[in-house]
Design an enzyme around this catalytic site. Sequence first.
Site, short mmCIF file in Angstrom:
data_model
loop_
_atom_site.label_atom_id
_atom_site.label_comp_id
_atom_site.label_asym_id
_atom_site.label_seq_id
_atom_site.Cartn_x
_atom_site.Cartn_y
_atom_site.Cartn_z
N SER A 138 66.31 -34.61 1.18
CA SER A 138 65.17 -35.64 1.77
C SER A 138 65.62 -37.00 1.50
CB SER A 138 63.95 -35.45 0.53
OG SER A 138 62.96 -36.15 1.26
N ASP A 262 57.17 -30.39 8.84
CA ASP A 262 57.47 -31.15 7.82
C ASP A 262 56.31 -31.89 7.67
OD1 ASP A 262 58.17 -32.94 5.65
OD2 ASP A 262 60.38 -32.28 6.10
N HIS A 290 58.16 -29.01 3.72
CA HIS A 290 59.10 -30.06 3.10
C HIS A 290 60.03 -29.72 2.22
CE1 HIS A 290 61.05 -33.98 2.86
NE2 HIS A 290 60.62 -34.10 1.58
#
Length: 321
Positions: A138, A262, A290
């Site tokens: 991320s 996502d 995610h």
Amino acid sequence: MKQLIRSEFKPAWWLPSPHLQTIWPSLFRHRPLLNLHWERVELRDGDFIDLTWHESEGPLVLLIHGLEGSLDSHYATTLISALSKAGFRCLFMHLRGCSGVPNRLQRSYHSGATEDLVEIIEYLRIKGDVPLAIIGISLGGNLLLKYLGESAHDSALKAAVAVSVPFNLESAVKRLEQGFSQVYNRHLLGKLLKSYIQKCRSRSYSVVEGFDSIRTIYDFDDRITAIQNGFVDAADYYHRCSCAQFLKHIRTPTLILHARDDPFMQPEDVPGLQDLGPGVSLELSDRGGHVGFVQGTLPGRPVYWLDHRIPAFLKQVLSQD
């Protein structure tokens, strides 16, 4: 050679939505207990970064967490364990202030703080133990891709993997203000505010004016992250640090894993083949959420696809060296 790959990932039928894929691991994933060694690295500016080593045999791989992540994140010790079983040594890098101890300076970690990654790599080079690969999750993925683009041929890495990356930071934080994704916004914002207050109290810093009116991650970045890290405002921070603009310059063999559903991002922000550098493979799945990517045919018996896909890629690339 750059390429777009259609992923073979298929979500567990009992976790069909992006939100279930995202939330399940955080709530229910078992975290293995590992024998870890902590090391504090003193930075040139007077701050510090905490590293966590998992000693085993094999090439060294560095892992960088996401927003408000740490060794407690659901993917941390689980991925370290999977990499160890696959024949790699692992080093976990806590970004400034994320190891459980507030960092010393007013500046904080952020999505584009590649100077910290450069300093850690230089420190490891002096020790004679430079990682052959880095994995970024991320925010950590955005940081990694920005670094790879900035360094081009001089990344010092043989391979890299970035997972669930916010290619366009401003678009991503705005996505978190929409629909069910507001749940993630509130959760992450709560952690950011708590960390900020703890730091102000422990380091005797004044709380920023207007703190009580911060309602979104955008507000936090506009009033705190940007100002404390030398940006004009949130828009300036997002513009200068979003990794999308750096992808074309990446030469290091790099795998980006991303799900089109996502809930932290807009589908239109996913790069196309024309946006990629010669070292980049962008592997896209229709679903996965995610940092989720949960498979499994039996309810309650998940199989975490990233723990298989990432080591397989690293083995493939490093064996070619």
